[in-house]
Structure formats: structure tokens, C-alpha cells
Design a protein around this motif. Structure first.
Motif, PDB file in Angstrom:
ATOM      1  N   GLU A 134       0.846  -1.191   0.000  1.00 31.25           N
ATOM      2  CA  GLU A 134       0.000   0.000   0.000  1.00 31.25           C
ATOM      3  C   GLU A 134       0.881   1.242   0.000  1.00 31.25           C
ATOM      4  OE1 GLU A 134      -3.110   0.093   2.848  1.00 31.25           O
ATOM      5  OE2 GLU A 134      -4.017  -1.780   2.142  1.00 31.25           O
ATOM      6  N   ALA A 135       0.399   2.279  -0.664  1.00 34.67           N
ATOM      7  CA  ALA A 135       1.185   3.501  -0.824  1.00 34.67           C
ATOM      8  C   ALA A 135       1.567   4.114   0.513  1.00 34.67           C
ATOM      9  CB  ALA A 135       0.408   4.504  -1.667  1.00 34.67           C
ATOM     10  N   SER A 136       0.713   4.001   1.513  1.00 35.90           N
ATOM     11  CA  SER A 136       1.012   4.580   2.819  1.00 35.90           C
ATOM     12  C   SER A 136       2.224   3.929   3.461  1.00 35.90           C
ATOM     13  CB  SER A 136      -0.203   4.453   3.744  1.00 35.90           C
ATOM     14  OG  SER A 136      -0.583   3.097   3.902  1.00 35.90           O
ATOM     15  N   ASP A 137       2.374   2.606   3.282  1.00 36.80           N
ATOM     16  CA  ASP A 137       3.536   1.900   3.824  1.00 36.80           C
ATOM     17  C   ASP A 137       4.802   2.261   3.057  1.00 36.80           C
ATOM     18  OD1 ASP A 137       2.117   0.485   5.833  1.00 36.80           O
ATOM     19  OD2 ASP A 137       1.389  -0.915   4.312  1.00 36.80           O
ATOM     20  N   LEU A 138       4.664   2.473   1.760  1.00 32.24           N
ATOM     21  CA  LEU A 138       5.804   2.913   0.962  1.00 32.24           C
ATOM     22  C   LEU A 138       6.268   4.293   1.421  1.00 32.24           C
ATOM     23  CD1 LEU A 138       7.667   2.560  -1.541  1.00 32.24           C
ATOM     24  CD2 LEU A 138       5.827   3.559  -2.916  1.00 32.24           C
ATOM     25  N   ALA A 139       5.333   5.208   1.615  1.00 30.99           N
ATOM     26  CA  ALA A 139       5.680   6.573   2.030  1.00 30.99           C
ATOM     27  C   ALA A 139       6.339   6.590   3.406  1.00 30.99           C
ATOM     28  CB  ALA A 139       4.425   7.440   2.032  1.00 30.99           C
ATOM     29  N   ALA A 140       5.834   5.756   4.315  1.00 33.70           N
ATOM     30  CA  ALA A 140       6.351   5.746   5.685  1.00 33.70           C
ATOM     31  C   ALA A 140       7.794   5.258   5.767  1.00 33.70           C
ATOM     32  CB  ALA A 140       5.451   4.880   6.567  1.00 33.70           C
ATOM     33  N   ALA A 141       8.244   4.504   4.760  1.00 33.48           N
ATOM     34  CA  ALA A 141       9.582   3.902   4.810  1.00 33.48           C
ATOM     35  C   ALA A 141      10.666   4.780   4.196  1.00 33.48           C
ATOM     36  CB  ALA A 141       9.559   2.556   4.098  1.00 33.48           C
ATOM     37  N   ILE A 142      10.293   5.869   3.546  1.00 32.33           N
ATOM     38  CA  ILE A 142      11.279   6.706   2.867  1.00 32.33           C
ATOM     39  C   ILE A 142      12.075   7.526   3.866  1.00 32.33           C
ATOM     40  CG2 ILE A 142      11.550   8.664   1.277  1.00 32.33           C
ATOM     41  CD1 ILE A 142       9.166   7.612  -0.269  1.00 32.33           C
ATOM     42  N   SER A 143      13.385   7.549   3.657  1.00 34.37           N
ATOM     43  CA  SER A 143      14.274   8.364   4.487  1.00 34.37           C
ATOM     44  C   SER A 143      15.207   9.152   3.583  1.00 34.37           C
ATOM     45  CB  SER A 143      15.093   7.466   5.426  1.00 34.37           C
ATOM     46  OG  SER A 143      16.147   6.837   4.721  1.00 34.37           O
ATOM     47  N   SER A 144      16.089   9.931   4.189  1.00 35.45           N
ATOM     48  CA  SER A 144      17.049  10.713   3.403  1.00 35.45           C
ATOM     49  C   SER A 144      18.061   9.823   2.677  1.00 35.45           C
ATOM     50  CB  SER A 144      17.784  11.697   4.316  1.00 35.45           C
ATOM     51  OG  SER A 144      18.504  10.980   5.319  1.00 35.45           O
ATOM     52  N   ARG A 145      18.166   8.538   3.096  1.00 35.79           N
ATOM     53  CA  ARG A 145      19.114   7.613   2.461  1.00 35.79           C
ATOM     54  C   ARG A 145      18.466   6.753   1.379  1.00 35.79           C
ATOM     55  NH1 ARG A 145      23.976   6.945   4.974  1.00 35.79           N
ATOM     56  NH2 ARG A 145      24.493   6.227   2.875  1.00 35.79           N
ATOM     57  N   THR A 146      17.154   6.889   1.188  1.00 33.16           N
ATOM     58  CA  THR A 146      16.466   6.041   0.209  1.00 33.16           C
ATOM     59  C   THR A 146      16.921   6.386  -1.205  1.00 33.16           C
ATOM     60  OG1 THR A 146      14.522   5.940   1.646  1.00 33.16           O
ATOM     61  CG2 THR A 146      14.243   5.245  -0.637  1.00 33.16           C
ATOM     62  N   ARG A 147      17.351   5.373  -1.937  1.00 34.53           N
ATOM     63  CA  ARG A 147      17.918   5.588  -3.261  1.00 34.53           C
ATOM     64  C   ARG A 147      17.167   4.837  -4.364  1.00 34.53           C
ATOM     65  NH1 ARG A 147      20.763   8.912  -6.527  1.00 34.53           N
ATOM     66  NH2 ARG A 147      22.576   7.960  -7.537  1.00 34.53           N
ATOM     67  N   MET A 148      16.427   3.779  -3.989  1.00 34.53           N
ATOM     68  CA  MET A 148      15.799   2.942  -5.013  1.00 34.53           C
ATOM     69  C   MET A 148      14.551   2.280  -4.444  1.00 34.53           C
ATOM     70  SD  MET A 148      17.484  -0.360  -7.022  1.00 34.53           S
ATOM     71  CE  MET A 148      18.637   0.635  -7.993  1.00 34.53           C
ATOM     72  N   PHE A 149      13.574   2.046  -5.329  1.00 33.64           N
ATOM     73  CA  PHE A 149      12.366   1.283  -5.021  1.00 33.64           C
ATOM     74  C   PHE A 149      12.305   0.126  -6.017  1.00 33.64           C
ATOM     75  CE2 PHE A 149       7.574   1.152  -6.006  1.00 33.64           C
ATOM     76  CZ  PHE A 149       7.341   0.135  -5.087  1.00 33.64           C
ATOM     77  N   ILE A 150      12.308  -1.104  -5.501  1.00 36.35           N
ATOM     78  CA  ILE A 150      12.228  -2.288  -6.356  1.00 36.35           C
ATOM     79  C   ILE A 150      10.767  -2.698  -6.475  1.00 36.35           C
ATOM     80  CG2 ILE A 150      12.857  -4.711  -6.597  1.00 36.35           C
ATOM     81  CD1 ILE A 150      15.457  -4.112  -5.155  1.00 36.35           C
ATOM     82  N   PHE A 151      10.277  -2.733  -7.703  1.00 37.76           N
ATOM     83  CA  PHE A 151       8.876  -3.041  -7.962  1.00 37.76           C
ATOM     84  C   PHE A 151       8.797  -4.222  -8.919  1.00 37.76           C
ATOM     85  CE2 PHE A 151       4.782  -1.911 -10.233  1.00 37.76           C
ATOM     86  CZ  PHE A 151       3.965  -2.326  -9.189  1.00 37.76           C
ATOM     87  N   ASN A 152       8.366  -5.364  -8.401  1.00 35.97           N
ATOM     88  CA  ASN A 152       8.287  -6.610  -9.155  1.00 35.97           C
ATOM     89  C   ASN A 152       6.815  -6.902  -9.462  1.00 35.97           C
ATOM     90  OD1 ASN A 152       8.932 -10.113  -8.353  1.00 35.97           O
ATOM     91  ND2 ASN A 152       8.839  -9.109 -10.335  1.00 35.97           N
ATOM     92  N   ASN A 153       6.443  -6.809 -10.739  1.00 37.39           N
ATOM     93  CA  ASN A 153       5.035  -6.925 -11.120  1.00 37.39           C
ATOM     94  C   ASN A 153       4.940  -7.546 -12.512  1.00 37.39           C
ATOM     95  OD1 ASN A 153       2.160  -6.362 -10.992  1.00 37.39           O
ATOM     96  ND2 ASN A 153       2.518  -4.631 -12.365  1.00 37.39           N
ATOM     97  N   PRO A 154       4.258  -8.728 -12.626  1.00 35.13           N
ATOM     98  CA  PRO A 154       3.732  -9.632 -11.605  1.00 35.13           C
ATOM     99  C   PRO A 154       4.852 -10.122 -10.686  1.00 35.13           C
ATOM    100  CG  PRO A 154       2.864 -10.219 -13.767  1.00 35.13           C
ATOM    101  CD  PRO A 154       3.974  -9.232 -13.998  1.00 35.13           C
ATOM    102  N   ALA A 155       4.460 -10.482  -9.482  1.00 34.65           N
ATOM    103  CA  ALA A 155       5.452 -10.704  -8.438  1.00 34.65           C
ATOM    104  C   ALA A 155       5.738 -12.181  -8.184  1.00 34.65           C
ATOM    105  CB  ALA A 155       4.991 -10.043  -7.136  1.00 34.65           C
TER     106      ALA A 155
END
Length: 369
Positions: A134-155
Motif C-alpha cells: 500500500e502507498a502509505s507503507d511505501l511513504a512511511a519507509a522513505i528516508s534521506s538515504r532512500t535511493r531505489m524502489f524495487i517493484f516486481n510486477n507480476p510478483a
């Protein structure tokens, strides 16, 4: 792969094994593709190629994805590699520094966190709600060190396929941050309830910060040919190609000739395989309902995996212990969910015949009872 090797050793010893652990189609590579590769070898196409692959093979990838994604790609953006795994790792090497954080939804493909650790990056595991991010969980995990989001679809391992509105919500979250999108689309041609929609076809503005990963392995029954690709913006393409040049040089020349045929204008094999897997998925659901109606699983919508929730029915052993016992005593091989960050689950691949699926579910019921 360790379980698959154990299953094969038991088979070699004369045991009857139903191997639900395999992450590859049981079909043979299409004969026309094999023929194209043989003709290429006979023509002398057995030499080194450019590090990023032959222009003809790169153009075949660009043409296929331009049509399937409804988004323009150029051959110059394509880097061919010895399987999708190599492409993923070199993209990570080109982008990440030690200490960088990478957002990784769970359950996840088992190699993602290990690759990140090898580079000194930190995988930040995101929770799931019934297998979906869920987008809310993605947003909550972002920090100043976040550099990449891995998105596997279909997973892999659970076969979830995200809806366009869900994908848009993820892109909305990361758009205002300097975060790369690694879009692992390896199974994009294997969806059964809705058509695949890529992130960059929804949001073309993301293309300069997106790495699109793909492979011949799953949709064309070509796992052993070892050919995958990354479609990259120019600066990352140059860096990833430099890295690959020092590791393996160019990919297999014969596999590239096969790719041109597989990805070409007819492209019917992927569609044929998808319909076979769709039928097998329906058969698997019927067998689970008949033999194990109380067993829960994440509803698969793509790829060829089903993620079974065994933790709720086991009382005296862990899922990993159960899987080891099921293989030894009942000759049925599953992959424990701890490999994918979900200890209560086990992955079942339905890349088997209906006869094998039926017998395997029967043995699974016996092992659970």
C-alpha cells in the motif's frame, strides 16, 4: 534451487517426486527458436558480440517492448545480459553506494536482499496487506538515504498483479524524492485476470529514472539460454555496460539469435504458454478446494506461483521443517516462505502437468494430515 537439487537426487535414486519448487516452465523451447539459433551457429555467429549485445537482438527487445508496453524504446537503451539476474545486479552496482537504502516490498524474490547486501546497501522491507503493498507503507519507509524502489510486477513468489491505480499511487509517493525505480517485469506476459500495465507507460516522465528488467526465461521457456535485459537511461546504461564488460563481456551470441526469433513479429509462443498456465492455475485452485479446502493462500493473478499459508495449520513444526519432511517422507517439494521473507508461507509452482499437480496436492494433504 537447493531444494530442487535435493529433489533431483531423490529422483535419481528412484523416488517419485512431485517438484513444486521449480521456477521455470516445463515446456521445451519452441522448435522455431531452436532452429533459428542452430542456423545462426552454422552461419558462424559464434564469436564475441558487443558488451551490450548485438544491435539486431537489442532492436528485437526494443520493438517487442515498444509494442507490448505502448511506450517507445530504442535499441540504444537496451543492455543484454546473461539472464535477468545479471542485468539487475549491474544496474544496482551502477546506481547504489554503500549505506544507500532500497525499498523492497514483501514477500520478495529471494535474490533481491542478498544482492543489496553484497553491495553494502540496506534493504528496507515493506509490509504487505494480503500480499499487496500500500502507498502509505511505501511513504512511511522513505528516508534521506532512500535511493531505489524495487517493484516486481507480476510478483514472485505470490503472483500478485498490481492495478494501474495502485501503481500510480506508488509513483505519486516517490515522485518528489530522488529515488530510482527498478521495475522487474520478468513475468509481464503471464497475467490471467487483467492485462499488464507498466509503470513508465502510466507515467512516461519516470523513464529517465527507471530501469526496466526483462528476460526470455519465463514467457518463452528459455531459462537455460540465459538471456535477459535492462532498458536504461543513458548515464546508467553506460555505467552498467562498463561493469558488465569487466565481468562477462557480451552475452551468449547464439542466445541472442534465438531472442530475435522469439521476440519477433509472430510472438505467439508467449501467448500460448500464458493460456496453458491460465488453465493450470484454474486446475490448481480446483484441486486445492477439493483436497485442502481449509488451506489459505494469496490469490495468484500472474506468473506461475501460489503462496500457501501453512503456518496456520502446522502445530508442531515450522514451515521449513514441514517442507523438509514433506520432501523426504511424501515426495512433494515446496519452497519455504522464509526464502521470500514470509515464514508462515510456502511457494508452490504450478509449472507442471495437471497430472503432477493433482498428485502433488494429494501428497500435500497426506503430509499435512
Amino acid at each position: 534451487m537447493g531444494l530442487a537439487a535435493k529433489a533431483k537426487s531423490l529422483q535419481a535414486a528412484g523416488r517419485s517426486i512431485i517438484n513444486f519448487s521449480v521456477g521455470e516452465p516445463d515446456f521445451n523451447t519452441p522448435s522455431e527458436v531452436i532452429s533459428a539459433a542452430m542456423k545462426a551457429a552454422e552461419r558462424g555467429e559464434t564469436k564475441y558480440t558487443a558488451v551490450s549485445g548485438t544491435m539486431a537482438a537489442r532492436q528485437a527487445v526494443a520493438n517487442r517492448l515498444s509494442e507490448d508496453y505502448q511506450c517507445p524504446f530504442e535499441a540504444s537503451e537496451v543492455m543484454l545480459s546473461t539472464g535477468g539476474k545479471q542485468a539487475i545486479f549491474h544496474v544496482m552496482q551502477a546506481i547504489l553506494e554503500p549505506g544507500d537504502e532500497v525499498l523492497l516490498p514483501s514477500p520478495y524474490w529471494t535474490s533481491f536482499p542478498e544482492m543489496l547486501k553484497m553491495l553494502g546497501a540496506k534493504p528496507v522491507i515493506l509490509p504487505h496487506r494480503e500480499g499487496r503493498l500500500e502507498a502509505s507503507d511505501l511513504a512511511a519507509a522513505i528516508s534521506s538515504r532512500t535511493r531505489m524502489f524495487i517493484f516486481n510486477n507480476p510478483a514472485n513468489p505470490h503472483g500478485v498483479v498490481y492495478h494501474p491505480k495502485e501503481i500510480e499511487s506508488f509513483l505519486d509517493v516517490i515522485e518528489e524524492h530522488p529515488i530510482w525505480l527498478l521495475s522487474d517485469d520478468t513475468y509481464y506476459q503471464l497475467t490471467y485476470e487483467q492485462d499488464f500495465v507498466s509503470a513508465i507507460s502510466l507515467r512516461p516522465s519516470f523513464k529517465p529514472r527507471t530501469a526496466v528488467i526483462g528476460s526470455l526465461s519465463k514467457s518463452y521457456a528459455m531459462t537455460g539460454w540465459r538471456l535477459g535485459w535492462a532498458i536504461l537511461p543513458p548515464e546508467i546504461h553506460r555505467a552498467a555496460v562498463k561493469i558488465q564488460g569487466q565481468v562477462t563481456s557480451g552475452p551468449n551470441s547464439i542466445s541472442q539469435a534465438a531472442a530475435i526469433e522469439a521476440l519477433g513479429p509472430s510472438n505467439h509462443w508467449a501467448k500460448d504458454f500464458r493460456e496453458s498456465f491460465r488453465a493450470r492455475l484454474q486446475f490448481l485452485k480446483q484441486e486445492l478446494k477439493r483436497e485442502l479446502p481449509e488451506l489459505e493462500y494469496m490469490p495468484p493473478q500472474g506468473a506461475f506461483y501460489c503462496f500457501l499459508k501453512l503456518g496456520g495449520v502446522l502445530k508442531k513444526e515450522s514451515v521449513a521443517e514441514f517442507c523438509a519432511r514433506a520432501l523426504e517422507e511424501w515426495g512433494v517439494c515446496l519452497v519455504p516462505g522464509e526464502a521470500f521473507g514470509a515464514e508462515a508461507f510456502a511457494r508452490l509452482s504450478y509449472a507442471l502437468s495437471e497430472e503432477e499437480i493433482a498428485e502433488g496436492i494429494k501428497r500435500l494433504r497426506q503430509a499435512l494430515s
